[in-house]
Every structure is written in C-alpha cells, then in structure tokens.
Scaffold this active site. Structure first.
Site, short mmCIF file in Angstrom:
data_model
loop_
_atom_site.label_atom_id
_atom_site.label_comp_id
_atom_site.label_asym_id
_atom_site.label_seq_id
_atom_site.Cartn_x
_atom_site.Cartn_y
_atom_site.Cartn_z
N PRO A 31 -12.68 -13.16 -24.37
CG PRO A 31 -12.95 -14.98 -22.93
CD PRO A 31 -13.42 -13.58 -23.16
CE LYS A 32 -11.41 -16.47 -32.56
NZ LYS A 32 -11.20 -17.94 -32.41
CG PHE A 33 -12.91 -20.00 -25.96
CD1 PHE A 33 -12.42 -20.83 -24.97
CD2 PHE A 33 -13.69 -18.92 -25.58
CE1 PHE A 33 -12.69 -20.61 -23.64
CE2 PHE A 33 -13.99 -18.68 -24.25
CZ PHE A 33 -13.48 -19.52 -23.27
N GLY A 178 -6.40 -15.26 -27.56
CA GLY A 178 -6.33 -13.81 -27.50
C GLY A 178 -7.65 -13.21 -27.07
#
Length: 300
Positions: A31-33, A178
């Site tokens: 997951p892209k924080f 994303g």
C-alpha cells in the site's frame, strides 16, 4: 553487496505511474501511504533523517529520532512518515511537521506524533543491501522491525494480486492512495523509476507552501505533494481561484519565508512562503516535469 552502510544523502528509488494492476509472476504489492518520504540512518553515534530531496530533516522529527535509536547501529530504512488524524493520514499535518523549526518541533511532536511506515531496507548490521533482491531485503526488514516497537513499522506486503486489489479498493478511506509494485528479484535502484505505482484517480492532494504574485490575487501557488518534499509552482490560477486563494491566504498566520521553486516553462522563480495549512486538489502531472493545475481549494 558492498561493505559499509550508505551515508546521507542517498538517492531514493522512484516509481512510474501505471493505469492497471500488474499481474505478471514475481511481483510484490505494498500500500502507498499519503505521507512524506524519509530515509532513516541509524548511525553508531546517533540518527540522521533525510527527505527525498536529500535535505536533512532530523531536527523536525524528534519523536522519530528517539524511536529510531531502538534500531541496531548500521541500519538504513526507506519509508514514509505519516501523521494520523481522525483515523486517516493527514498530509498537511505531516508537511507542517517537516517544515517545523527546531524550536517548534518538540511541541508539534507532542500534538501531532509521527509514524514511520518502512518499505525498504538499504542496510542492516552495517552492510549495504541495495544490490540484494527485494524479497531478501523485505525478509530482513520484517525480521528487524519485529523487534522494534511502534511508531516504526513495516508496511504490509503481499505477492497475491487479488489481496492487493482488495487493499486498493478498501484502504483509500484511511489515506492510502494506491499501491506500489516491485519485482521480487529487483535490487534497490536509487534515482531510477524501477518500481510501479497504481493510483486511484488522475488527481491528488497537495499542500500550499507559498504563492507568486500579490497575496490578494496570487498568480500561482507553490505546492508540495506526498512523497516529494521539493516545492514546485502550479500553472497560473483561473480568475475565480485567484480571488478565493487570496481570501484564504490572508487568513493564514504569518511565518512563511521567501524561497524559489521551479515553474514550468520559466525555470526558477521567487515566491513568498506561507505556513503549510491549506490543501488543494491538483490535476495529475509530475512535480518535476509536468504542468500541475490547481482544481479546487479544500477545507477552506
């Protein structure tokens, strides 16, 4: 793998945007924080924190410095700093933390504590791991951080594209923008777009850190986006947005410093800084190469 850990500044690995979820064999998904890119160097004497640009931001994050002292000397992590407010990540808050002076940083750390989502291990036990495969770096990262208490934690990762798709569909509500996709056999390639990034929309949020022109009707806004601490100048604002932005800028507290940033087609231009308290929605582009248009002001 070379001897000795890398020392600041290092060039961080980058990602290119994709429009569909890659599904070929040999991939990992994270997951892209929505945060502030940071490299943590746990050196023998102390801790150094580096932003994506290479800027040293150690004094702005005393809470992360204290937490990173629990890491073994010779450790270098790459990851994302996030601040949680109301159950989701708050990029304006983390940008405010990154811009804090040494005098204000301890108070902000108490009010807006930072967390660190580590997604890569550049060195461990004093050994440079950047030439090692991602899956080996990942295994050592998880093993190392299993012994460390929050706020430093490893991001989740999976090789299952269906689970990754579930993350992609369900996690935006907490500020995950994303997925980042990495090959299992890939070394860490600083300065290159060897990873892939899948985002939800063709727009994103940015934090206003300055403006060009008159404060009553600014010509353009100077912005910072998640994962990149380098300010850049938006395209010229439409007339309606100029008036509204001017009204909001007048309400911001004083404290911004003059600076310079890159404007598309113009090069470096001077701007007046403002405290990072205003968030805007921008059309996609890249902060380093493309024109970025401000679509609307948020929370204003």
């Amino acid at each position: 793998m070379s001897d000795g850990p890398p020392r600041p500044p290092v060039r961080v690995a980058l990602a290119e945007w994709v429009t569909d979820l890659p599904r070929e064999p040999g991939l990992a998904y994270e997951p892209k924080f929505d945060g502030h890119r940071m490299v943590i160097f746990r050196q023998s004497g102390d801790v150094v924190l580096q932003a994506r640009s290479g800027r040293i931001v150690t004094s702005a994050f005393p809470d992360l410095v204290a937490a990173a002292r629990a890491l073994p000397p010779g450790t270098v992590l790459d990851g994302e700093v996030v601040v949680w407010t109301g159950g989701r990540t708050d990029f304006a808050a983390v940008q405010g933390r990154a811009a804090a002076t040494p005098g204000r940083a301890p108070g902000l750390a108490r009010r807006l504590p930072a967390s660190y989502a580590a997604f890569d291990l550049l060195a461990a036990d004093g050994e440079d791991l950047r030439t090692a495969r991602y899956d080996r770096r990942r295994a050592r990262l998880v093993e190392l951080l299993d012994k460390v208490e929050p706020p430093i934690q490893a991001v989740p990762a999976t090789t299952d594209p269906d689970l990754a798709l579930t993350w992609y569909e369900t996690l935006p509500r907490i500020g995950v923008e994303g997925l980042v996709v990495k090959r299992l056999d890939q070394p860490y390639r600083g300065g290159r777009r060897a990873w892939r990034k899948l985002r939800h929309t063709r727009t994103r949020d940015a934090v206003v850190v300055g403006y060009t022109g008159a404060p009553e009707r600014p010509n353009a806004l100077v912005l910072v986006v998640p994962d990149d601490d380098t300010p850049f100048v938006s395209s010229p604002l439409p007339a309606a947005l100029r008036a509204r932005a001017g009204a909001v800028l007048r309400r911001l507290p004083p404290g911004g410093e003059p600076g310079s940033a890159v404007a598309p087609g113009l090069g470096e231009v001077a701007y007046q800084g403002v405290p990072p308290a205003l968030t805007v929605e921008v059309a996609t582009g890249t902060t380093r190469h493309g024109v970025v248009a401000v679509l609307r002001l948020k929370d204003a």
